[in-house]
Write a protein that holds these residues in place. Structure first.
Motif, PDB file in Angstrom:
ATOM      1  N   SER A  42      58.075  39.983  40.794  1.00 37.95           N
ATOM      2  CA  SER A  42      57.577  40.907  41.860  1.00 37.95           C
ATOM      3  C   SER A  42      56.015  41.082  41.876  1.00 37.95           C
ATOM      4  CB  SER A  42      58.214  42.317  41.839  1.00 37.95           C
ATOM      5  OG  SER A  42      57.820  42.920  40.627  1.00 37.95           O
ATOM      6  N   ARG A  43      55.505  40.925  40.695  1.00 39.99           N
ATOM      7  CA  ARG A  43      54.074  40.671  40.662  1.00 39.99           C
ATOM      8  C   ARG A  43      53.428  42.163  40.338  1.00 39.99           C
ATOM      9  NH1 ARG A  43      54.132  39.356  46.116  1.00 39.99           N
ATOM     10  NH2 ARG A  43      53.088  40.777  47.428  1.00 39.99           N
ATOM     11  N   GLN A  44      54.415  43.200  40.403  1.00 37.14           N
ATOM     12  CA  GLN A  44      54.060  44.562  40.085  1.00 37.14           C
ATOM     13  C   GLN A  44      53.530  44.613  38.519  1.00 37.14           C
ATOM     14  OE1 GLN A  44      53.735  47.728  42.105  1.00 37.14           O
ATOM     15  NE2 GLN A  44      52.525  48.162  40.379  1.00 37.14           N
ATOM     16  N   MET A  45      52.517  45.189  38.373  1.00 40.00           N
ATOM     17  CA  MET A  45      51.801  45.279  36.825  1.00 40.00           C
ATOM     18  C   MET A  45      52.604  46.686  36.325  1.00 40.00           C
ATOM     19  SD  MET A  45      50.134  42.713  35.632  1.00 40.00           S
ATOM     20  CE  MET A  45      48.951  43.440  34.462  1.00 40.00           C
ATOM     21  N   PHE A  91      50.957  41.051  29.467  1.00 38.07           N
ATOM     22  CA  PHE A  91      49.520  41.052  29.200  1.00 38.07           C
ATOM     23  C   PHE A  91      49.268  41.879  28.324  1.00 38.07           C
ATOM     24  CE2 PHE A  91      48.475  37.783  32.654  1.00 38.07           C
ATOM     25  CZ  PHE A  91      49.516  37.855  33.288  1.00 38.07           C
ATOM     26  N   LYS A 103      36.700  49.407  32.784  1.00 34.04           N
ATOM     27  CA  LYS A 103      37.388  48.211  33.130  1.00 34.04           C
ATOM     28  C   LYS A 103      38.424  47.447  31.904  1.00 34.04           C
ATOM     29  CE  LYS A 103      34.071  44.505  31.900  1.00 34.04           C
ATOM     30  NZ  LYS A 103      33.238  43.480  32.191  1.00 34.04           N
ATOM     31  N   LEU A 104      39.309  47.013  32.358  1.00 29.70           N
ATOM     32  CA  LEU A 104      40.367  46.480  31.586  1.00 29.70           C
ATOM     33  C   LEU A 104      39.948  44.961  31.407  1.00 29.70           C
ATOM     34  CD1 LEU A 104      43.777  47.792  32.642  1.00 29.70           C
ATOM     35  CD2 LEU A 104      42.776  48.385  30.459  1.00 29.70           C
ATOM     36  N   PHE A 106      42.016  41.509  29.937  1.00 31.28           N
ATOM     37  CA  PHE A 106      43.131  41.110  29.856  1.00 31.28           C
ATOM     38  C   PHE A 106      43.111  39.646  29.107  1.00 31.28           C
ATOM     39  CE2 PHE A 106      45.897  43.524  32.388  1.00 31.28           C
ATOM     40  CZ  PHE A 106      45.164  44.342  33.423  1.00 31.28           C
ATOM     41  N   GLY A 107      44.334  39.577  28.165  1.00 31.52           N
ATOM     42  CA  GLY A 107      44.609  38.123  27.694  1.00 31.52           C
ATOM     43  C   GLY A 107      45.395  37.358  28.748  1.00 31.52           C
TER      44      GLY A 107
ATOM     45  N   PHE B  33      39.418  49.611  41.031  1.00 27.77           N
ATOM     46  CA  PHE B  33      39.304  48.298  40.531  1.00 27.77           C
ATOM     47  C   PHE B  33      39.875  47.415  41.374  1.00 27.77           C
ATOM     48  CE2 PHE B  33      37.269  50.012  36.729  1.00 27.77           C
ATOM     49  CZ  PHE B  33      37.989  51.177  36.387  1.00 27.77           C
ATOM     50  N   TYR B  35      41.102  43.263  41.288  1.00 25.13           N
ATOM     51  CA  TYR B  35      41.193  42.147  40.211  1.00 25.13           C
ATOM     52  C   TYR B  35      41.834  40.877  41.247  1.00 25.13           C
ATOM     53  CZ  TYR B  35      41.162  45.137  36.104  1.00 25.13           C
ATOM     54  OH  TYR B  35      40.798  45.939  35.279  1.00 25.13           O
ATOM     55  N   GLN B  37      44.216  37.315  40.579  1.00 24.16           N
ATOM     56  CA  GLN B  37      44.948  36.662  39.700  1.00 24.16           C
ATOM     57  C   GLN B  37      45.157  35.466  40.512  1.00 24.16           C
ATOM     58  OE1 GLN B  37      48.937  38.533  38.954  1.00 24.16           O
ATOM     59  NE2 GLN B  37      49.138  37.476  36.842  1.00 24.16           N
ATOM     60  N   LEU B  43      44.659  38.235  34.919  1.00 25.12           N
ATOM     61  CA  LEU B  43      43.924  39.119  36.022  1.00 25.12           C
ATOM     62  C   LEU B  43      42.472  38.783  35.522  1.00 25.12           C
ATOM     63  CD1 LEU B  43      46.819  40.263  35.923  1.00 25.12           C
ATOM     64  CD2 LEU B  43      45.629  42.220  36.911  1.00 25.12           C
ATOM     65  N   LEU B  45      38.642  40.379  36.819  1.00 21.72           N
ATOM     66  CA  LEU B  45      38.064  41.878  37.429  1.00 21.72           C
ATOM     67  C   LEU B  45      36.860  41.187  38.500  1.00 21.72           C
ATOM     68  CD1 LEU B  45      37.950  44.843  37.914  1.00 21.72           C
ATOM     69  CD2 LEU B  45      35.952  44.960  36.228  1.00 21.72           C
ATOM     70  N   LEU B  92      44.810  42.473  43.323  1.00 27.43           N
ATOM     71  CA  LEU B  92      45.377  43.814  43.025  1.00 27.43           C
ATOM     72  C   LEU B  92      44.374  44.747  42.750  1.00 27.43           C
ATOM     73  CD1 LEU B  92      46.902  41.534  40.626  1.00 27.43           C
ATOM     74  CD2 LEU B  92      48.764  43.234  40.755  1.00 27.43           C
ATOM     75  N   GLY B 107      50.141  44.563  44.803  1.00 27.65           N
ATOM     76  CA  GLY B 107      49.467  42.920  45.028  1.00 27.65           C
ATOM     77  C   GLY B 107      49.558  42.354  46.323  1.00 27.65           C
TER      78      GLY B 107
END
Lengths: 116, 113
Positions: A42-45, A91, A103-104, A106-107, B33, B35, B37, B43, B45, B92, B107
């Protein structure tokens, strides 16, 4: 700059079994936050679990727990009693505790498949 | 944590056109923020939007291509301008409240043809 490495592009687990996802990071900071996020199709994080670097105790959220090794800069996620709904991209993310850097980072993610 | 409503959820656009993505937060937040993808990727930024000031863009992203507005503490938009197929991605928005953990919008899946 901080970097986050997830060395397992894909993992699979049998339903009801336990799986561990790996994450390492590189930073020169002493105070920071680490996160695991889940992204289903669903792509929701979705935030799975959060760890503050100054806390020695490993975070736990129901079936999800982390093994935080600060000296080794390692932050692995353990999923116990895996369920079909756990199948997703996972992630690992880093955030500085410096108020000016929210800011985050991510891997690249690990795709988890859960087999019935 | 905050709840974010993001729209549109998906769109198919012609190359050369622009698309504006909106994010509405259910409470006041300092920073938002944005992002990107790309397919099968993590993701990245694009920029950080602080109310009342210019957005701060990450390396590789420029304001002419990705203008951002932040008119108040609950709303932000990202425009993807002069689109090309390489802009096909999921976009996102995100925010953080009280250092608990970041909340993301659902998203926007953008396809440029």
């Amino acid at each position: 700059a901080q970097t986050v490495t997830q060395s397992q592009p894909e993992m699979s687990v049998q339903e009801a079994e336990t799986v561990t996802l790996s994450c390492t990071y590189d930073t020169s900071e002493s105070d920071y936050y680490l996160f695991w996020y889940k992204q289903p199709p669903s792509r929701q994080m979705i935030l799975v679990i959060r760890q503050e670097a100054y806390k020695q105790q490993n975070a736990t959220e129901n079936r999800f727990s982390v093994n935080f090794q600060k000296a080794a800069k390692s932050f692995s996620l353990k999923i116990s009693d895996s369920q079909l709904g756990d199948a997703a991209m996972y992630f690992c993310a880093y955030r500085s505790a410096d108020g000016g850097s929210e800011k985050l980072v991510f891997g690249k993610g690990t795709k988890l498949t859960v087999n019935p | 944590s905050a709840v974010i409503s993001q729209k549109p959820s998906r769109d198919i656009c012609q190359r050369g056109t622009s698309l504006t993505i909106q994010c509405q937060v259910d409470s006041q937040v300092t920073m938002m923020f944005w992002y990107r993808q790309q397919p099968g990727q993590s993701l990245t930024l694009i920029a950080t939007a602080n109310q009342g000031s210019e957005a701060t863009y990450e390396s590789g992203f420029v304001i002419d291509k990705f203008p951002i507005s932040r008119p108040n503490l609950t709303f932000s938009t990202l425009t993807v301008s002069n689109m090309s197929p390489e802009d096909s991605s999921i976009y996102l928005c995100s925010t953080d409240r009280a250092n608990y953990g970041y909340t993301f919008g659902s998203g926007t899946r953008l396809t440029v043809v």
